[in-house]
Motif scaffolding. Structure first.
Motif, PDB file in Angstrom:
ATOM      1  N   ARG A  67       0.842  -1.206   0.000  1.00  0.00           N
ATOM      2  CA  ARG A  67       0.000   0.000   0.000  1.00  0.00           C
ATOM      3  C   ARG A  67       0.871   1.248   0.000  1.00  0.00           C
ATOM      4  O   ARG A  67       1.851   1.342   0.748  1.00  0.00           O
ATOM      5  CB  ARG A  67      -0.917   0.016   1.221  1.00  0.00           C
ATOM      6  CG  ARG A  67      -2.074  -0.956   1.134  1.00  0.00           C
ATOM      7  CD  ARG A  67      -3.124  -0.650   2.184  1.00  0.00           C
ATOM      8  NE  ARG A  67      -4.075  -1.741   2.297  1.00  0.00           N
ATOM      9  CZ  ARG A  67      -5.169  -1.873   1.539  1.00  0.00           C
ATOM     10  NH1 ARG A  67      -5.424  -0.951   0.619  1.00  0.00           N
ATOM     11  NH2 ARG A  67      -5.975  -2.889   1.708  1.00  0.00           N
ATOM     12  N   ASP A  68       0.460   2.217  -0.797  1.00  0.00           N
ATOM     13  CA  ASP A  68       1.181   3.486  -0.800  1.00  0.00           C
ATOM     14  C   ASP A  68       0.576   4.437   0.230  1.00  0.00           C
ATOM     15  O   ASP A  68      -0.329   4.059   0.992  1.00  0.00           O
ATOM     16  CB  ASP A  68       1.185   4.113  -2.199  1.00  0.00           C
ATOM     17  CG  ASP A  68      -0.218   4.400  -2.734  1.00  0.00           C
ATOM     18  OD1 ASP A  68      -1.167   4.516  -1.918  1.00  0.00           O
ATOM     19  OD2 ASP A  68      -0.372   4.522  -3.974  1.00  0.00           O
ATOM     20  N   GLY A  71      -3.098   4.679   0.426  1.00  0.00           N
ATOM     21  CA  GLY A  71      -3.857   3.476   0.736  1.00  0.00           C
ATOM     22  C   GLY A  71      -4.117   2.576  -0.443  1.00  0.00           C
ATOM     23  O   GLY A  71      -4.892   1.624  -0.338  1.00  0.00           O
ATOM     24  N   ASN A  72      -3.483   2.837  -1.577  1.00  0.00           N
ATOM     25  CA  ASN A  72      -3.680   2.020  -2.768  1.00  0.00           C
ATOM     26  C   ASN A  72      -2.542   1.011  -2.909  1.00  0.00           C
ATOM     27  O   ASN A  72      -1.381   1.306  -2.597  1.00  0.00           O
ATOM     28  CB  ASN A  72      -3.725   2.908  -4.016  1.00  0.00           C
ATOM     29  CG  ASN A  72      -4.862   3.914  -3.953  1.00  0.00           C
ATOM     30  OD1 ASN A  72      -5.989   3.574  -3.617  1.00  0.00           O
ATOM     31  ND2 ASN A  72      -4.563   5.162  -4.276  1.00  0.00           N
ATOM     32  N   PHE A  73      -2.871  -0.178  -3.396  1.00  0.00           N
ATOM     33  CA  PHE A  73      -1.855  -1.199  -3.621  1.00  0.00           C
ATOM     34  C   PHE A  73      -1.030  -0.861  -4.856  1.00  0.00           C
ATOM     35  O   PHE A  73      -1.565  -0.475  -5.902  1.00  0.00           O
ATOM     36  CB  PHE A  73      -2.494  -2.579  -3.825  1.00  0.00           C
ATOM     37  CG  PHE A  73      -2.886  -3.272  -2.552  1.00  0.00           C
ATOM     38  CD1 PHE A  73      -1.947  -3.537  -1.570  1.00  0.00           C
ATOM     39  CD2 PHE A  73      -4.189  -3.702  -2.343  1.00  0.00           C
ATOM     40  CE1 PHE A  73      -2.294  -4.199  -0.398  1.00  0.00           C
ATOM     41  CE2 PHE A  73      -4.557  -4.364  -1.184  1.00  0.00           C
ATOM     42  CZ  PHE A  73      -3.600  -4.604  -0.210  1.00  0.00           C
ATOM     43  N   GLN A  74       0.282  -1.069  -4.725  1.00  0.00           N
ATOM     44  CA  GLN A  74       1.199  -0.891  -5.843  1.00  0.00           C
ATOM     45  C   GLN A  74       2.011  -2.173  -6.025  1.00  0.00           C
ATOM     46  O   GLN A  74       2.524  -2.736  -5.056  1.00  0.00           O
ATOM     47  CB  GLN A  74       2.155   0.286  -5.585  1.00  0.00           C
ATOM     48  CG  GLN A  74       1.479   1.622  -5.381  1.00  0.00           C
ATOM     49  CD  GLN A  74       0.739   2.101  -6.619  1.00  0.00           C
ATOM     50  OE1 GLN A  74       1.087   1.735  -7.746  1.00  0.00           O
ATOM     51  NE2 GLN A  74      -0.288   2.920  -6.425  1.00  0.00           N
ATOM     52  N   ASP A 439      -1.650  -4.657   4.561  1.00  0.00           N
ATOM     53  CA  ASP A 439      -0.749  -3.573   4.156  1.00  0.00           C
ATOM     54  C   ASP A 439       0.209  -4.049   3.071  1.00  0.00           C
ATOM     55  O   ASP A 439       0.615  -3.268   2.207  1.00  0.00           O
ATOM     56  CB  ASP A 439       0.055  -3.082   5.366  1.00  0.00           C
ATOM     57  CG  ASP A 439      -0.844  -2.553   6.465  1.00  0.00           C
ATOM     58  OD1 ASP A 439      -1.514  -1.535   6.241  1.00  0.00           O
ATOM     59  OD2 ASP A 439      -0.894  -3.175   7.546  1.00  0.00           O
TER      60      ASP A 439
END
Length: 714
Positions: A67-68, A71-74, A439
């Motif tokens: 998560r960045d 809050g988004n997955f990378q 996370d």
């Protein structure tokens, strides 16, 4: 190169069925049973036959996710993801101490032969007491409490030699699981049918007429949660009619008089009424079981999940003990266990007591007086240990092949706990319900892409069967074996991992070969994995049976005088207390019981398209008369409410469920399931339970079956 066929074995579940797999250009093309394997004979189940979809699915994770700040997955390269996890773990340990880190081994993690040992070694290296496994969720009593009554060194009778068998809430045809002494989960239906042709008498006790119950000579539709009444009634008959093995009891058993006195409160008429079975059938079952010369009583997970798990397992131990269902001098031991670390000779005697809980020095939880069970903490304190500030609070969790949001009781509380963590790492090939809350999601290789040994399934092999399988398919993207993940985390943190055979090599930038890890893991076993690997290669990839190394039971040691202790833990008094209690009521007129699904292994399998074609939901099976009384028909959406929460289900009539019950699969769906998507996702029964209210005081086992509920049209 074209398609090449290889011998291997399935690792979808614990059965480890022998397989032939077709590989083309590093990809899994097809799998099928290996007809030449001496144990499996070509058998596989529908779940295992979906391994090609599991490996090649477009939904599978090929890269780890972090998560960045928003809050988004990378998508993140594995070394970078592991470095991030290591950095966060170091920060958390420095701030809160080692007990702030927890590791959970789920059912999926067990399918990797090294994952348990390496994850446990990592927790020990960190210095944390918070190591958890799925065992304490569904069957802790049979694993952690029964050895306090004694253990026969030679093992129990094998199913292949049994002339009678008693299955209590165990449906091995679907679950592919039975305790030692039950039917091995390798083509279980055929094994049972073949043994019945040879004279086996089968007794099945289950609230639902499951597949194995349809093969029974006696089927006992016991009320959920009332297994102790049934078992105590059978013991009453066996003891009062002197059908037990008096010579064995005299030579090896203490506490028999206390047991005999306690079961006097359960004469057949009383026991049958409480258990919900016919008195004459209870008596017939007791006589049939005691009349056999070999064969065991075994339980599934349902009886433990339905409450009174420790008492139920105690009474099963008593049945097998007073009927002397054990291997004797000169026989081959029941479970040879090629990869099991050997702890001395197998003798025709009772082993010294081996208490697995409550021993001085074992770690304690901060909640409900619960503590360590052998080498792990009970899962049902995890949410409180996360949510409650103070010394030892869990701030980081690594979940290996588990799905805590779906598999744990009190689902909404567990979801809150996962969200409260400062670091939640999910090792998962899919975006499971738990992965969505993590996370960091670390993407692992799958079974046909890694080396493994049959150390898990050998608990059910009656022969000295062993195999070492090679990595056959090419892992896609940036995925690695779980053992490598824990090695890198330990390396980054400057920790030394230890296994049974000594320290794991930590030098260099890469983990040692898996063969090295496996040899260290089972040092002292009958045949080391490296030798089994050579023998399997010489055998064309097929399993090897080391018949000449199968341990034979030796005479008792004249200096050893251990005896079974059937009064240990004051268990006869616990039976008396159970008898004085009223049967479970609480104002709810239905009981929801758990069952296994042919298309799932706990929560594993839901993303696979073929497994979900026929059953997209989690049907609520109800007796047709109960449906008619409430004006329900097949396909109606109903609300199912307990004292703690409610879920939705799709009603389906079944006369295989006794009246007053609802039968639904355990660990299905996720916490996002509701009325709006129940047909597509299915309800998750764990939302209905609470680990704080109704739990076993030794194991922490929460009530997850026989849940008091009420229903109404939604």
């Amino acid at each position: 190169m074209g398609v090449q066929a290889h011998k291997t074995y399935c690792r979808f579940c614990h059965a480890n069925c022998a397989m032939l797999v077709d590989i083309e250009d590093g990809k899994v093309k097809a799998v099928r049973g290996d007809p030449d394997d001496p144990e499996y004979g070509g058998y596989t189940c529908k779940k295992g036959r979906e391994l090609p979809d599991s490996h090649n699915s477009e939904d599978r994770l090929h890269h780890s996710l972090v998560r960045d700040a928003d809050g988004n997955f990378q998508e993140t390269p594995m070394p970078q993801a592991l470095a991030h996890v290591s950095s966060e773990l170091k920060r958390i340990i420095d701030k809160y101490g080692p007990d702030s880190v927890a590791v959970f081994m789920g059912s999926g993690g067990y399918q990797n032969s090294s994952a348990w040992a390496m994850s446990h070694s990592f927790a020990q290296a960190v210095g944390s007491k918070h190591f958890f496994t799925s065992v304490t969720l569904d069957q802790p009593a049979k694993v952690f409490t029964t050895e306090r009554y004694g253990k026969w060194e030679g093992g129990v009778n094998n199913f292949s030699q049994a002339d009678v068998a008693l299955f209590i809430g165990n449906n091995p045809i679907v679950s592919h699981y039975a305790p030692v002494g039950g039917v091995p989960p390798f083509s279980p239906s055929k094994r049972i049918r073949d043994r019945k042709k040879e004279g086996l008498k089968l007794i099945v006790a289950d609230p639902r007429l499951a597949e194995v119950g349809q093969l029974a000579d006696i089927y006992l539709p016991v009320k959920p949660g009332e297994d102790p009444a049934l078992l105590a009634g059978m013991l009453n008959v066996i003891i009062n009619e002197e059908l037990y093995d008096r010579n064995f009891v005299s030579a090896h058993v203490d506490g028999f008089e206390e047991l005999a006195e306690a079961v006097q409160a359960f004469p057949p008429d009383v026991a049958a009424e409480r258990a919900g079975v016919e008195k004459d059938e209870l008596v017939r079952a007791a006589r049939m079981f005691a009349g056999g010369s070999k064969g065991c009583a075994v339980t599934g997970t349902g009886p433990e999940m339905a409450g009174n798990g420790t008492l139920t397992e105690y009474l099963v131990t008593c049945l097998n003990t007073i009927c002397a269902r054990f291997k004797q001098e000169g026989e081959k031991c029941g479970v040879p266990g090629v990869f099991t670390i050997q702890m001395g000779k197998k003798r025709a005697q009772v082993a010294p007591p081996a208490p697995m809980f409550g021993v001085e020095g074992m770690a304690k939880s901060r909640f409900r007086g619960l503590g360590q069970l052998l080498m792990e903490m009970p899962c049902n304190v995890m949410a409180d240990e996360i949510l409650t500030p103070g010394e030892g609070q869990i701030r980081a969790l690594i979940s290996v092949g588990g799905n805590p949001e779906v598999g744990f009781p009190n689902q909404l509380k567990m979801r809150k706990a996962l969200d409260d963590l400062e670091l939640f790492v999910q090792i998962d090939p899919w975006m499971s319900a738990s992965a969505k809350r993590a996370d960091v999601v670390l993407a692992p290789s799958q079974c046909l892409e890694r080396e493994d040994i049959t150390n898990l399934s050998e608990w059910w092999h009656e022969t000295a069967y062993a195999r070492y399988t090679e990595a056959l398919a090419t892992p896609p993207g940036d995925v690695i074996d779980e053992y490598e993940m824990f090695w890198h985390l330990a390396k980054n943190l400057g920790l030394q991992l230890q296994l049974a055979g000594g320290p794991v090599p930590m030098d260099g930038d890469s983990p040692p070969p898996k063969e090295t890890v496996l040899d260290l893991m089972v040092a002292g076993c009958i045949v080391p994995p490296s030798q089994v690997r050579k023998d399997v290669q010489a055998n064309g990839g097929a399993a090897v049976i080391y018949d000449d190394l199968h341990p034979v039971i030796e005479p008792a040691d004249a200096d050893e005088h251990n005896r079974f202790q059937l009064a240990a833990g004051d268990m006869p008094k616990h039976l008396e207390k159970y008898g004085a209690d009223e049967a479970r009521a609480a104002g709810f007129d239905f009981r929801l019981i758990s069952r296994r699904s042919k298309g799932r292994f706990n929560s594993i399998g839901q993303p696979l398209k073929n497994l979900g074609k026929k059953v997209t939901t989690n049907p609520a099976y109800i007796h047709p008369d109960d449906m008619a009384a409430r004006g329900l028909k097949d396909g109606d959406v109903i609300e199912i409410a307990s004292a703690h929460a409610s879920i939705h289900g799709v009603a389906k009539g079944s006369d295989r469920v006794r009246r007053g019950l609802i039968s639904m699969a355990h660990a299905f769906g996720d916490s996002e399931a509701g009325k709006h998507n129940v047909h597509e996702m299915g309800g998750s029964t764990n939302r209905l339970t609470s680990e704080e209210v109704d739990y076993d005081p030794i194991t922490g086992q929460a009530l997850q079956s026989a849940i008091p509920v009420r229903i109404e049209a939604a």
